[in-house]
Design an enzyme around this catalytic site. Structure first.
Site, short mmCIF file in Angstrom:
data_model
loop_
_atom_site.label_atom_id
_atom_site.label_comp_id
_atom_site.label_asym_id
_atom_site.label_seq_id
_atom_site.Cartn_x
_atom_site.Cartn_y
_atom_site.Cartn_z
N ASP A 100 0.95 -1.14 0.15
CA ASP A 100 0.16 -0.08 -0.07
C ASP A 100 0.90 1.19 -0.02
OD1 ASP A 100 1.04 0.06 2.51
OD2 ASP A 100 -1.02 -0.20 3.30
N ASP A 139 -1.21 -5.54 4.30
CA ASP A 139 -0.35 -5.49 3.08
C ASP A 139 -0.59 -6.66 2.38
OD1 ASP A 139 1.11 -2.84 2.72
OD2 ASP A 139 2.02 -3.39 4.73
N ASP A 154 -3.10 14.43 29.98
CA ASP A 154 -2.03 13.66 29.20
C ASP A 154 -1.07 13.29 30.10
OD1 ASP A 154 -2.96 13.21 25.86
OD2 ASP A 154 -3.95 14.89 26.87
N ASP A 197 -13.21 15.40 24.54
CA ASP A 197 -13.78 16.08 23.35
C ASP A 197 -13.38 15.21 22.10
OD1 ASP A 197 -11.02 16.41 23.74
OD2 ASP A 197 -10.53 18.16 22.51
N ARG A 239 -14.05 20.53 26.12
CA ARG A 239 -12.53 20.62 25.74
C ARG A 239 -11.93 20.65 26.88
NH1 ARG A 239 -12.26 20.71 20.17
NH2 ARG A 239 -14.09 21.57 19.46
N GLN A 274 5.22 1.18 5.80
CA GLN A 274 5.14 0.19 6.84
C GLN A 274 4.64 -1.20 6.28
OE1 GLN A 274 1.96 1.97 9.18
NE2 GLN A 274 2.87 3.79 9.18
N GLU A 326 -8.19 25.89 17.30
CA GLU A 326 -7.32 24.77 17.02
C GLU A 326 -8.06 23.53 16.24
OE1 GLU A 326 -9.18 23.50 20.86
OE2 GLU A 326 -8.76 25.32 19.94
N GLU A 378 -3.50 6.61 19.97
CA GLU A 378 -4.02 7.02 20.91
C GLU A 378 -5.29 6.40 21.46
OE1 GLU A 378 -5.71 10.88 20.44
OE2 GLU A 378 -6.62 10.52 18.38
N GLN A 394 -7.97 21.45 32.37
CA GLN A 394 -8.19 19.97 31.90
C GLN A 394 -8.44 19.22 33.12
OE1 GLN A 394 -5.47 18.36 28.66
NE2 GLN A 394 -7.54 17.82 27.70
#
Length: 778
Positions: free
Chosen positions: A117, A126, A309, A477, A472, A121, A423, A704, A356
């Site tokens: 592809d 693949d 985080d 979010d 947020r 990687q 953002e 993530e 946060q």
């Protein structure tokens, strides 16, 4: 890729080849520990070691050299009849194999054959034959052996990329590195490579890396650093760096001490990185020099210090022994409280109005527990300064009238701010803004500009963006749990975290400061007892009366006062947030005066905080696992709570079927705190199995978030999946996913770890093939 190895002419002496083998040197204690766990030596050590050389006894010049032989071996058929794919390994030889490898040419051939592809990687998706022949070192490359399967071929590509990074052209490669236990390999890469590649500094040496902002869509892309007005020495330093490094084009700007939402909005067209804590180096007769304190960013498009985080990242750093890095993150948070008024969502100018989820007190205690006991007095002074910062944040941010609902006493995610969050992707709010633009007969972009400039007045949009900013600030979010109502919700998440603040502060004051801590800064102490609807029945000694009359300066804190705050919060949580019939915690809508019906995995957070009673914890464990446990761990919410998705109502990334690292870590901790160790191990194993399989099948990918229902990293919601885009080799993973892996390995047993390394599916491991055995929740 072009070839980099020269083919010797006939009769020329054979070239020397670097020999890399884990048995070619004496082992350090750390390396011996790795060997016991089935891990290989890290590439940063292996490929940078002074090279042992070994002369070949055979020359390949007559047949065209390494390249020609490798190419001949791996041409299996013409294009019309490709060789069948091989997905398994040959039976292992008793004697360790080592391969003679030309780095560039082998990389080129592997990619041509296997990377179908074209993304640089090698993954299970693949369509190549999944087999590649390498010449053995014992025959000087004459005899060959097949490397088979996605995992070994992906590892081969990664090893070649690492060797090239270290300037190696030809290596002797141990087969054991290609078939390394995947658990040991991923854990090793996180510990030795990913953390360092995610580390940033905001100083002359680190500005180029940290100023890059993929979220900046403005025409002006010049790097800009904002320095607090109260730090003139730091501003002089950055101005000096700008002159010394004109190629940066660095712009140095100032954040006013008492900035407003209007000021923050005015800087949206000139976004920049916000300065963080630095180590000052004083020079006699000269301006001070400064050195940035390192910190770790999440990765991918998130190239700045984030709040929650960083809490989970720090837990991973501490698990891997990086105490100084984690301590530095606390220093940055204290700097942000001092100069920006809060621990920021992220240290960019457009995040100045919002925080946060608060984890500071637990992070302080986690770091303090690992500080060198030989520096007891220094450590205690650091703890005192840090906990003072957390107390200030508690009163001025989370108990401030803007976020505190006076009636219920519940705090909410309700930040200040104006306009549209800059953002986000350009089209993120198009569906929301389009009707208002149509009403005025203008484009969405024109309406966007007019709304941000205050030229049009739309109260409904003001309310919408109030809630959007709350989403947020919540860290979640986005999700339908919070859609158009977040700023009105007293969430179980925030209630649990503030209860933990209160308990932690009480513990620190009592155990480390003889139950007496004098506050040294001047700010407003929040009202206590908080909440007017439910009668307060605790001790009256700690009442603070009306707001505006309670200065903190010189006020002595005791553990009893903070215990009273914690007891009050638990009482409010039991009344507003606990649902006895459903056996879970939920959110409270302060505007509608009723509980939310959305099922959220954050129901486990009161267990993590220790706020749940034994009976509540038992119900949450039984009911919560039934609701949220799926193939890959714990999903964020339930399918029924999310509701139907469609083109008009697309899926949100914090809703079913998404699973996120912080939710796993919080649930493991909560289950363990109440003695549910087997349950914690089971859901941790599910998560680790999903991450490990993704690492094996997707070329080393560590993203993530995941689709936990399908136990896959292939999830299509909003912003894609950060951490999946890399070339040849994963170099960062993703911050809190890295942490969840290291922490999860500490939750499961050694026996479970061995099963994980063999990729034993969770249901097979925990339930087996026996008839009548309890089936896992689905």
């Amino acid at each position: 890729m072009s070839r980099v190895i020269d083919i010797p002419p006939p009769g020329a002496p054979p070239p020397e080849v670097a020999v890399f083998s884990p048995t070619s040197h004496s082992l350090t204690d750390d390396e011996s520990d790795l060997r016991l766990r089935g891990a290989q030596e890290d590439a940063s050590i292996l490929y940078s070691r002074p090279q042992a050389r070994r002369n070949k006894t055979r020359t390949f010049s007559e047949s065209g050299g390494f390249a020609a032989i490798a190419k001949q071996r791996n041409v299996y058929a013409d294009d019309s009849t490709p060789r069948s794919r091989r997905m398994s390994h040959d039976e292992a030889s008793q004697k360790p194999r080592r391969f003679l490898v030309d780095v560039e040419e082998t990389m080129k051939l592997v990619l041509e054959q296997e990377d179908t592809d074209g993304n640089f990687q090698i993954a299970a998706t693949d369509k190549g034959p999944k087999v590649f022949s390498l010449g053995t070192a014992s025959s000087n490359g004459y005899n060959s052996f097949d490397i088979r399967g996605t995992y070994m071929l992906s590892n081969l590509l990664q090893e070649l990329a690492l060797a090239r990074d270290h300037g190696q052209k030809s290596i002797v490669l141990d087969e054991a590195r290609l078939s390394e236990n995947p658990v040991s390999r991923l854990s090793r890469m996180i510990r030795h490579s990913f953390w360092s590649n995610l580390t940033r500094r905001i100083d002359g040496d680190g500005l180029e890396a940290i100023c890059a902002d993929p979220k900046n869509r403005n025409k002006n892309q010049a790097p800009r650093v904002y320095v607090p007005e109260a730090e003139p020495g730091m501003k002089k330093y950055y101005e000096r760096i700008a002159k010394l490094k004109p190629h940066l084009g660095l712009i140095v700007d100032t954040v006013p001490t008492n900035f407003t939402a209007e000021w923050v909005k005015s800087r949206n067209e000139q976004p920049g990185i916000l300065a963080l804590a630095m180590k000052e180096i004083k020079k006699e007769g000269e301006d001070s020099d400064f050195e940035g304190i390192p910190f770790v960013v999440p990765g991918a498009r998130f190239n700045e210090l984030y709040n929650w985080d960083s809490y989970f990242i720090s837990l991973g750093l501490l698990a891997d022994g990086n105490v100084d890095l984690a301590k530095g993150i606390v220093e940055h948070f204290l700097f942000e409280i001092k100069h920006y008024g809060k621990i920021l969502n992220g240290n960019r100018s457009y995040y100045l109005c919002r925080s946060q989820p608060p984890f500071l007190t637990d992070l302080i205690l986690q770091v303090f527990a690992q500080l060198d006991p030989a520096n007891a007095e220094e450590n205690k002074a650091w703890l005192k300064r840090a906990i003072q910062g957390a107390i200030k944040e508690y009163h001025t941010v989370w108990q401030d009238p803007r976020r505190l609902d006076e009636v219920t006493g519940l705090s909410r995610y309700r930040p200040d701010g104006l306009g549209i969050p800059p953002e986000t992707e350009a089209s993120h709010f198009t569906a929301v803004l389009q009707p208002y633009a149509d009403e005025l007969g203008i484009s969405v972009n024109e309406f966007n500009e007019k709304y941000n400039a205050g030229e049009v007045n739309v109260p409904k949009l003001d309310e919408y963006f109030l809630h959007d900013r709350g989403v947020r600030e919540s860290g979640h979010d986005t999700t339908y749990r919070f859609e158009k109502r977040c700023a009105n919700l007293g969430t179980i998440d925030l209630c649990s975290l503030l209860y933990k603040y209160e308990v932690d502060i009480a513990t620190v004051i009592k155990e480390h400061f003889d139950d007496s801590l004098e506050l040294v800064e001047d700010y407003e102490i929040s009202v206590f007892p908080f909440g007017t609807e439910i009668k307060y029945t605790g001790p009256a000694d700690f009442s603070t009366g009306e707001r505006g009359t309670n200065s903190s300066l010189g006020k002595v804190q005791t553990s009893a006062e903070w215990t009273a705050r914690a007891d009050r919060r638990k009482a409010l949580a039991d009344y507003y947030l606990w649902h006895e019939g459903r056996g879970i915690y939920t959110d409270w809508d302060c505007a509608k005066s009723k509980q939310s019906l959305y099922d959220s995995v954050t129901t486990f957070w009161p267990l993590w905080a220790g706020m749940a009673s034994e009976a509540q914890a038992e119900k949450v464990t039984q009911r919560g696992l039934h609701l949220f446990e799926v193939a890959g761990g714990l999903v964020s919410g339930t399918d029924s709570s999310r509701g139907r998705v469609s083109l008009q109502r697309p899926n949100r990334q914090w809703d079913y079927p998404a699973a996120w690292p912080p939710h796993q870590i919080m649930a493991w901790g909560g289950l363990q705190k109440y003695g549910h160790h087997h349950e914690a191990q089971r859901v941790a194993y599910r998560w680790l199995y999903m991450v490990t399989c993704g690492f094996v099948e997707a070329g080393g990918c560590v993203p993530e978030k995941f689709n936990a229902v399908e136990s896959s990293s292939n999830i299509d919601a909003e912003y894609g999946n950060q951490g999946t885009d890399f070339t040849l080799i994963p170099r960062e993973g993703f911050g809190w996913t890295n942490a969840s892996y290291q922490l999860g390995l500490e939750v499961i047993t050694q026996f479970q770890r061995r099963a994980l390394g063999a990729l034993t599916p969770p249901d097979s491991f925990f339930y087996g093939p026996k008839r009548g055995q309890q089936q896992p929740p689905v």
